[in-house]
Enzyme design. Structure first.
Site, PDB file in Angstrom:
ATOM      1  CD  GLU A  19      -2.728  -1.440   2.401  1.00 13.22           C
ATOM      2  OE1 GLU A  19      -3.860  -0.579   2.459  1.00 13.22           O
ATOM      3  OE2 GLU A  19      -2.608  -2.149   3.109  1.00 13.22           O
ATOM      4  CB  SER A 155      -5.592  -0.940  -0.375  1.00 15.70           C
ATOM      5  OG  SER A 155      -5.276   0.084   0.566  1.00 15.70           O
ATOM      6  CE1 TYR A 225      -7.387   4.446  -1.335  1.00 18.04           C
ATOM      7  CE2 TYR A 225      -6.676   2.160  -2.177  1.00 18.04           C
ATOM      8  CZ  TYR A 225      -6.973   3.166  -1.073  1.00 18.04           C
ATOM      9  OH  TYR A 225      -6.767   2.555   0.284  1.00 18.04           O
ATOM     10  NE  ARG A 264     -12.666   2.814   6.096  1.00 19.33           N
ATOM     11  CZ  ARG A 264     -11.442   2.581   5.628  1.00 19.33           C
ATOM     12  NH1 ARG A 264     -10.628   3.439   5.336  1.00 19.33           N
ATOM     13  NH2 ARG A 264     -11.314   1.171   5.085  1.00 19.33           N
ATOM     14  CD  GLU A 279     -10.971  -4.653   6.690  1.00 19.70           C
ATOM     15  OE1 GLU A 279     -10.094  -4.135   6.622  1.00 19.70           O
ATOM     16  OE2 GLU A 279     -11.553  -5.991   6.037  1.00 19.70           O
ATOM     17  CG  ASN A 281      -9.520  -0.034   7.972  1.00 19.78           C
ATOM     18  OD1 ASN A 281      -9.095  -0.404   7.164  1.00 19.78           O
ATOM     19  ND2 ASN A 281     -10.941  -0.112   8.014  1.00 19.78           N
ATOM     20  N   GLY A 285      -7.354   5.809   5.156  1.00 16.18           N
ATOM     21  CA  GLY A 285      -6.862   6.521   4.192  1.00 16.18           C
ATOM     22  C   GLY A 285      -7.096   7.981   4.077  1.00 16.18           C
TER      23      GLY A 285
END
Length: 319
Positions: A19, A155, A225, A264, A279, A281, A285
Site C-alpha cells: 500500500e 485497500s 482509488y 474507520r 473490520e 482500520n 486513508g
C-alpha cells in the site's frame, strides 16, 4: 474545539508495503492540510534515515499515514514508543489487535458485536491437509457465497467474493499472495458503509456514515482509488434509526479494540437493518477518494482543523 498548536509535526508516509503508493498520497494530503491549518510540517518516508532524524530533530509529534506494515501492524508505533516521540493514532498493542482481522473478529464477538461467521486458514494447513477436501468442508460449514481475504492488509488487495465452490481455490491463491494466512467469511448481502470515529479530547464520536456503491459490487483497489469509478453517499442512504445504530456500533468497536484518536470501521447493513462489522482500520486513508475526509466534510468540518486537533492532543501525551 480549539487545541494548542504543536510547533513541529512530522508526517510519515510510504514504507515498503503493498500500500506504499496510497500511503504517499495520504501523507501528502495530511501534510498539506496540517500546513494549511498553520502548523510547521515536514513529510518523510519510512526508511533507514528515520531513526537518525528522530534522534537529531525531535519533532513535537508524529502523524503516521503509513498503510499496511509497518504502519498498521504495531511496528511503527512501537518504534516511536521506544524513541519517546508522541504520535497520533493507535498504540502498538491496539494496532496489532486491529491488524489481524481474525483477532479483531474474535474480540468483537466476545463483546457481543455481530460479525460474519468465519474461519482462518494458514498456507501450511491449506497445503498439508489437502486443499480441496478442506475447502469442501469450509463451504459445507459457511455456505456460499463467501468472501476470501488476507488476514492482514487493506485497500482491497487480495480480496475476492466467491459465488461457486469451483472459484474458491483461485481466490485462496490470490489472497495467499498477500499474507500467509487467509480469512474466509460468509458473504453478507446489504449496504456497505464505513463509519469514521474521532476522539479530539472529548471522547470518541462517529462521523456521518459513508455508503459505498461500486459499479459492479466489487470494492477493490481500483474502485477505491480511481476517481469516477465508485459512487459514495455521505451520509449513507439509510433510515435515521439505522444511521444512529451504525454510529453507536462504530464507537463500540473503537472502544472494544482499545483504539484512540481516529479509526474507520467497515460494516454491512442488511435489508432488515441488521449490522455486521467486517473490520477496523487504525490508519484510515486520507487520499482524495478516501472515506474519512468525506465524512469530515459531510460533518461541516475542515480536514485541517480535525487533523490539527488530533496532532495537538497527541503532542500533549509527550509532556
Amino acid at each position: 474545539m480549539t487545541a494548542e498548536v504543536p510547533p513541529r509535526v512530522l508526517v510519515l508516509a510510504g514504507g515498503l508495503s503493498y500500500e506504499r503508493d496510497v500511503s504517499l498520497r495520504s501523507g501528502r494530503r495530511v501534510a498539506d492540510a496540517l500546513a494549511a491549518a498553520g502548523l510547521d510540517v515536514e513529510l518523510r518516508d519510512v526508511d533507514v534515515t528515520l531513526l537518525p532524524y528522530l534522534s537529531a530533530e525531535r519533532p513535537d509529534v508524529v502523524f503516521p499515514a503509513v498503510h499496511g506494515s509497518p504502519g498498521e501492524d504495531g511496528s511503527l508505533p512501537g518504534v516511536l514508543d521506544v524513541v519517546g516521540v508522541p504520535y497520533v493514532g493507535a498504540t502498538a498493542r491496539a494496532a496489532r489487535l486491529a491488524w489481524d482481522k481474525a483477532t479483531t473478529k474474535s474480540i468483537l464477538s466476545d463483546a457481543g458485536i455481530a460479525t460474519p461467521p468465519w474461519v482462518t486458514l494458514p498456507h501450511s494447513t491449506f497445503s498439508e491437509l489437502g486443499a480441496q477436501s478442506l475447502l469442501d468442508h469450509i463451504v459445507a460449514r459457511l455456505g456460499l457465497p463467501l468472501v476470501v481475504k488476507p488476514v492482514h492488509g487493506g485497500s482491497g488487495l487480495g480480496v475476492a467474493a466467491v459465488r461457486s465452490a469451483d472459484a474458491l481455490p483461485a481466490a485462496m491463491v490470490g489472497a495467499f499472495s498477500y499474507a500467509p494466512t487467509v480469512l474466509i467469511e460468509r458473504y453478507v448481502p446489504g449496504v456497505d458503509v464505513a463509519v469514521s470515529v474521532l476522539d479530539e479530547g472529548d471522547g470518541p464520536h462517529a462521523l456521518p456514515a459513508v455508503e459505498i456503491e461500486p459499479p459492479d459490487g466489487n470494492y477493490d483497489y481500483a474502485a477505491r482509488y480511481t476517481a469516477g469509478i465508485t459512487t459514495w453517499h455521505c451520509p449513507a442512504r439509510l433510515p435515521e434509526k439505522v444511521l444512529d445504530e451504525v454510529a453507536e456500533t462504530a464507537v463500540r468497536v473503537h472502544a472494544s479494540l482499545g483504539l484512540r484518536d481516529l479509526s474507520r470501521i467497515d460494516m454491512i447493513v442488511g435489508a432488515d437493518g441488521d449490522i455486521q462489522v467486517l473490520e477496523a482500520n487504525t490508519a484510515p486513508g486520507m487520499t482524495e477518494t478516501s472515506l474519512l475526509p468525506m465524512a469530515v466534510e459531510a460533518a461541516g468540518r475542515r480536514l485541517g482543523s480535525v487533523l490539527h486537533n488530533l496532532a495537538a492532543r497527541a503532542s500533549g501525551r509527550g509532556r
